[in-house]
Design a protein around this motif. Structure first.
Motif, PDB file in Angstrom:
ATOM      1  N   LEU A   1      28.779  13.079-114.009  1.00  0.00           N
ATOM      2  CA  LEU A   1      28.252  12.019-113.136  1.00  0.00           C
ATOM      3  C   LEU A   1      26.807  12.301-112.755  1.00  0.00           C
ATOM      4  O   LEU A   1      25.959  11.418-112.731  1.00  0.00           O
ATOM      5  CB  LEU A   1      29.097  11.922-111.867  1.00  0.00           C
ATOM      6  N   ARG A   2      26.549  13.568-112.456  1.00  0.00           N
ATOM      7  CA  ARG A   2      25.192  13.929-112.071  1.00  0.00           C
ATOM      8  C   ARG A   2      24.247  13.742-113.249  1.00  0.00           C
ATOM      9  O   ARG A   2      23.153  13.229-113.123  1.00  0.00           O
ATOM     10  CB  ARG A   2      25.194  15.393-111.649  1.00  0.00           C
ATOM     11  N   TYR A   3      24.743  14.156-114.383  1.00  0.00           N
ATOM     12  CA  TYR A   3      23.961  14.083-115.614  1.00  0.00           C
ATOM     13  C   TYR A   3      23.608  12.631-115.937  1.00  0.00           C
ATOM     14  O   TYR A   3      22.465  12.298-116.222  1.00  0.00           O
ATOM     15  CB  TYR A   3      24.801  14.701-116.731  1.00  0.00           C
ATOM     16  N   ALA A   4      24.597  11.751-115.847  1.00  0.00           N
ATOM     17  CA  ALA A   4      24.367  10.330-116.137  1.00  0.00           C
ATOM     18  C   ALA A   4      23.502   9.700-115.040  1.00  0.00           C
ATOM     19  O   ALA A   4      22.627   8.882-115.316  1.00  0.00           O
ATOM     20  CB  ALA A   4      25.689   9.594-116.264  1.00  0.00           C
ATOM     21  N   GLY A   5      23.746  10.118-113.803  1.00  0.00           N
ATOM     22  CA  GLY A   5      23.006   9.552-112.676  1.00  0.00           C
ATOM     23  C   GLY A   5      21.522   9.835-112.767  1.00  0.00           C
ATOM     24  O   GLY A   5      20.685   8.994-112.448  1.00  0.00           O
ATOM     25  N   LEU A   6      21.175  11.034-113.223  1.00  0.00           N
ATOM     26  CA  LEU A   6      19.764  11.403-113.362  1.00  0.00           C
ATOM     27  C   LEU A   6      19.046  10.453-114.307  1.00  0.00           C
ATOM     28  O   LEU A   6      17.863  10.205-114.165  1.00  0.00           O
ATOM     29  CB  LEU A   6      19.651  12.814-113.929  1.00  0.00           C
ATOM     30  N   GLN A   7      19.754   9.960-115.287  1.00  0.00           N
ATOM     31  CA  GLN A   7      19.083   9.130-116.282  1.00  0.00           C
ATOM     32  C   GLN A   7      19.212   7.653-116.003  1.00  0.00           C
ATOM     33  O   GLN A   7      18.346   6.882-116.365  1.00  0.00           O
ATOM     34  CB  GLN A   7      19.621   9.447-117.662  1.00  0.00           C
ATOM     35  N   LEU A   8      20.294   7.258-115.367  1.00  0.00           N
ATOM     36  CA  LEU A   8      20.509   5.818-115.177  1.00  0.00           C
ATOM     37  C   LEU A   8      20.036   5.320-113.825  1.00  0.00           C
ATOM     38  O   LEU A   8      19.760   4.149-113.643  1.00  0.00           O
ATOM     39  CB  LEU A   8      21.981   5.482-115.381  1.00  0.00           C
ATOM     40  N   ARG A   9      19.983   6.218-112.823  1.00  0.00           N
ATOM     41  CA  ARG A   9      19.531   5.819-111.489  1.00  0.00           C
ATOM     42  C   ARG A   9      20.375   4.689-110.921  1.00  0.00           C
ATOM     43  O   ARG A   9      19.878   3.810-110.246  1.00  0.00           O
ATOM     44  CB  ARG A   9      18.073   5.345-111.532  1.00  0.00           C
ATOM     45  N   ASP A  10      21.623   4.677-111.268  1.00  0.00           N
ATOM     46  CA  ASP A  10      22.482   3.591-110.857  1.00  0.00           C
ATOM     47  C   ASP A  10      23.892   4.167-110.839  1.00  0.00           C
ATOM     48  O   ASP A  10      24.478   4.446-111.882  1.00  0.00           O
ATOM     49  CB  ASP A  10      22.341   2.446-111.869  1.00  0.00           C
ATOM     50  N   ALA A  11      24.406   4.371-109.619  1.00  0.00           N
ATOM     51  CA  ALA A  11      25.678   5.081-109.479  1.00  0.00           C
ATOM     52  C   ALA A  11      26.807   4.369-110.223  1.00  0.00           C
ATOM     53  O   ALA A  11      27.621   5.008-110.889  1.00  0.00           O
ATOM     54  CB  ALA A  11      26.031   5.225-108.000  1.00  0.00           C
TER      55      ALA A  11
ATOM     56  N   ILE B   1      25.172   6.882-122.559  1.00  0.00           N
ATOM     57  CA  ILE B   1      23.995   6.651-121.716  1.00  0.00           C
ATOM     58  C   ILE B   1      22.979   5.771-122.446  1.00  0.00           C
ATOM     59  O   ILE B   1      22.426   4.838-121.876  1.00  0.00           O
ATOM     60  CB  ILE B   1      23.351   7.992-121.295  1.00  0.00           C
ATOM     61  N   VAL B   2      22.768   6.078-123.715  1.00  0.00           N
ATOM     62  CA  VAL B   2      21.816   5.265-124.484  1.00  0.00           C
ATOM     63  C   VAL B   2      22.292   3.817-124.534  1.00  0.00           C
ATOM     64  O   VAL B   2      21.499   2.884-124.357  1.00  0.00           O
ATOM     65  CB  VAL B   2      21.614   5.838-125.906  1.00  0.00           C
ATOM     66  N   ASP B   3      23.598   3.616-124.727  1.00  0.00           N
ATOM     67  CA  ASP B   3      24.141   2.246-124.709  1.00  0.00           C
ATOM     68  C   ASP B   3      23.861   1.575-123.377  1.00  0.00           C
ATOM     69  O   ASP B   3      23.466   0.407-123.325  1.00  0.00           O
ATOM     70  CB  ASP B   3      25.662   2.259-124.940  1.00  0.00           C
ATOM     71  N   ALA B   4      24.074   2.320-122.302  1.00  0.00           N
ATOM     72  CA  ALA B   4      23.883   1.744-120.964  1.00  0.00           C
ATOM     73  C   ALA B   4      22.418   1.411-120.722  1.00  0.00           C
ATOM     74  O   ALA B   4      22.096   0.384-120.135  1.00  0.00           O
ATOM     75  CB  ALA B   4      24.390   2.712-119.900  1.00  0.00           C
ATOM     76  N   ILE B   5      21.526   2.283-121.182  1.00  0.00           N
ATOM     77  CA  ILE B   5      20.093   2.027-121.013  1.00  0.00           C
ATOM     78  C   ILE B   5      19.714   0.765-121.776  1.00  0.00           C
ATOM     79  O   ILE B   5      18.946  -0.070-121.300  1.00  0.00           O
ATOM     80  CB  ILE B   5      19.268   3.237-121.508  1.00  0.00           C
ATOM     81  N   ARG B   6      20.292   0.620-122.941  1.00  0.00           N
ATOM     82  CA  ARG B   6      20.032  -0.561-123.752  1.00  0.00           C
ATOM     83  C   ARG B   6      20.459  -1.818-122.982  1.00  0.00           C
ATOM     84  O   ARG B   6      19.753  -2.810-122.946  1.00  0.00           O
ATOM     85  CB  ARG B   6      20.821  -0.426-125.047  1.00  0.00           C
ATOM     86  N   ARG B   7      21.634  -1.738-122.360  1.00  0.00           N
ATOM     87  CA  ARG B   7      22.108  -2.892-121.585  1.00  0.00           C
ATOM     88  C   ARG B   7      21.189  -3.155-120.396  1.00  0.00           C
ATOM     89  O   ARG B   7      20.814  -4.289-120.124  1.00  0.00           O
ATOM     90  CB  ARG B   7      23.540  -2.646-121.082  1.00  0.00           C
ATOM     91  N   GLN B   8      20.811  -2.064-119.707  1.00  0.00           N
ATOM     92  CA  GLN B   8      19.928  -2.208-118.536  1.00  0.00           C
ATOM     93  C   GLN B   8      18.611  -2.866-118.920  1.00  0.00           C
ATOM     94  O   GLN B   8      18.080  -3.680-118.179  1.00  0.00           O
ATOM     95  CB  GLN B   8      19.587  -0.831-117.958  1.00  0.00           C
TER      96      GLN B   8
ATOM     97  N   PRO C   1       9.269   5.867-130.535  1.00  0.00           N
ATOM     98  CA  PRO C   1       9.591   4.498-130.971  1.00  0.00           C
ATOM     99  C   PRO C   1      10.960   4.014-130.482  1.00  0.00           C
ATOM    100  O   PRO C   1      11.119   2.852-130.108  1.00  0.00           O
ATOM    101  CB  PRO C   1       9.578   4.616-132.504  1.00  0.00           C
ATOM    102  N   GLU C   2      11.919   4.925-130.466  1.00  0.00           N
ATOM    103  CA  GLU C   2      13.250   4.558-129.968  1.00  0.00           C
ATOM    104  C   GLU C   2      13.201   4.202-128.487  1.00  0.00           C
ATOM    105  O   GLU C   2      13.836   3.256-128.033  1.00  0.00           O
ATOM    106  CB  GLU C   2      14.217   5.732-130.120  1.00  0.00           C
ATOM    107  N   ILE C   3      12.456   5.021-127.728  1.00  0.00           N
ATOM    108  CA  ILE C   3      12.358   4.782-126.285  1.00  0.00           C
ATOM    109  C   ILE C   3      11.698   3.435-126.027  1.00  0.00           C
ATOM    110  O   ILE C   3      12.165   2.656-125.193  1.00  0.00           O
ATOM    111  CB  ILE C   3      11.558   5.923-125.617  1.00  0.00           C
ATOM    112  N   CYS C   4      10.624   3.158-126.766  1.00  0.00           N
ATOM    113  CA  CYS C   4       9.935   1.868-126.614  1.00  0.00           C
ATOM    114  C   CYS C   4      10.900   0.733-126.861  1.00  0.00           C
ATOM    115  O   CYS C   4      10.935  -0.251-126.134  1.00  0.00           O
ATOM    116  CB  CYS C   4       8.807   1.720-127.633  1.00  0.00           C
ATOM    117  N   LYS C   5      11.671   0.893-127.903  1.00  0.00           N
ATOM    118  CA  LYS C   5      12.590  -0.166-128.285  1.00  0.00           C
ATOM    119  C   LYS C   5      13.631  -0.372-127.185  1.00  0.00           C
ATOM    120  O   LYS C   5      13.873  -1.489-126.744  1.00  0.00           O
ATOM    121  CB  LYS C   5      13.257   0.194-129.617  1.00  0.00           C
ATOM    122  N   GLU C   6      14.235   0.724-126.747  1.00  0.00           N
ATOM    123  CA  GLU C   6      15.308   0.601-125.754  1.00  0.00           C
ATOM    124  C   GLU C   6      14.785   0.057-124.424  1.00  0.00           C
ATOM    125  O   GLU C   6      15.470  -0.669-123.737  1.00  0.00           O
ATOM    126  CB  GLU C   6      15.989   1.948-125.508  1.00  0.00           C
ATOM    127  N   LEU C   7      13.573   0.467-124.044  1.00  0.00           N
ATOM    128  CA  LEU C   7      13.045   0.038-122.748  1.00  0.00           C
ATOM    129  C   LEU C   7      12.208  -1.235-122.857  1.00  0.00           C
ATOM    130  O   LEU C   7      11.768  -1.785-121.854  1.00  0.00           O
ATOM    131  CB  LEU C   7      12.204   1.150-122.110  1.00  0.00           C
TER     132      LEU C   7
END
Ligand SMILES: [Zn+2]
Lengths: 65, 186
Positions: free
Chosen positions: B19-29, B68-75, B151-157
């Motif tokens: 949870l902590r690990y995911a929280g650090l990256q998603l900023r969304d509990a 997490i990558v999937d969730a970031i993509r959705r976000q 490039p991946e980060i640009c794409k996802e964000l």
């Protein structure tokens, strides 16, 4: 060649962690780093951050909390 | 292979860490909860593929990364996260004088390798990460923690490479300053 400022240097050092720098960029960077201990330290610290953040996955930071 | 119930309880003990690990990256509990839940379910379903591996945490973290990558993509598809404008650049500029040279030259860090052996140091690092603006932290964590290429980060964000480099630069400089204040400069 124009000399880089510290601000430009740190920006290039950071980009060097994310992309391949062009030849001219590398030369300019090396030139500045040779004479500037502040930027050398900043560069070392940015590379260190990478190492530390990778280790976050391995270390259980807060098992006590 | 451990009995299913054993395996399940082993997974459960890792939930707070995940949870902590995911929280650090998603900023969304809530999003972090979802990710961890999905990862744990996937792990249960994939128990057979764990057999023989030594480290459950590492294996599980690998599964979680994908979630997490999937969730970031959705976000990124939702306009929910406010874009961090260039206005943050002003306070950042305080590091340098007008002529582009250091306002205050960075100090050297004492025993950085030793710090990597201390749980307290990682707590300080996490606190510094939490202080970063959400999108900046996300880009930084995708790069340095998940190890994605720009490039991946640009794409996802959904941002340009230039914007991405600026965010990573800002994250690194801010974290440097923060660790200097809270750890190395003590
Ligand atoms: Zn310099």
């Amino acid at each position: 060649m124009r000399l880089l400022t510290c601000k430009e240097t740190t920006r290039l050092v950071s980009q060097g962690l994310d992309r391949e720098l062009a030849f001219g960029e590398r030369v300019a960077l090396r030139l500045h780093l040779a004479i500037c201990i502040g930027c050398r330290r900043a560069g070392r610290q940015m590379r260190y951050l990478r190492q530390a953040v990778r280790k976050l996955a391995v270390v259980d930071v807060r098992s006590s909390r | 292979m451990p009995a299913p119930d054993d395996f399940r309880s082993q997974l459960e003990t890792l939930r707070p860490y995940l949870l902590r690990y995911a929280g650090l990256q998603l900023r969304d509990a809530a999003a972090a909860e979802d990710c961890v839940q999905e990862a744990l379910l996937a792990a249960l379903a994939g128990q057979a593929s764990f057999a023989g591996r030594s480290n459950l945490r590492t294996w599980l973290t690998g599964i979680l990364k994908h979630k997490i990558v999937d969730a970031i993509r959705r976000q990124a598809r939702e306009p929910a996260l406010p874009q961090e404008g260039e206005d943050a650049a002003d306070e950042f500029d305080a590091l340098f004088r007008r002529n582009g040279h250091w306002a205050e030259r960075p100090a050297g860090w004492d025993d950085p390798d030793g710090a990597l052996e201390q749980a307290q140091f990682f707590r300080a690092l996490e606190q510094c990460l939490e202080r970063l603006p959400a999108r900046t932290a996300q880009a930084f964590m995708m790069r340095e923690h998940l190890g994605l290429e720009t490039p991946e980060i640009c794409k996802e964000l959904g941002i340009t490479p230039t914007h991405c480099w600026v965010m990573l630069y800002r994250a690194r400089m801010t974290l440097r300053e923060c660790l200097q204040q809270t750890w190395f400069g003590r």
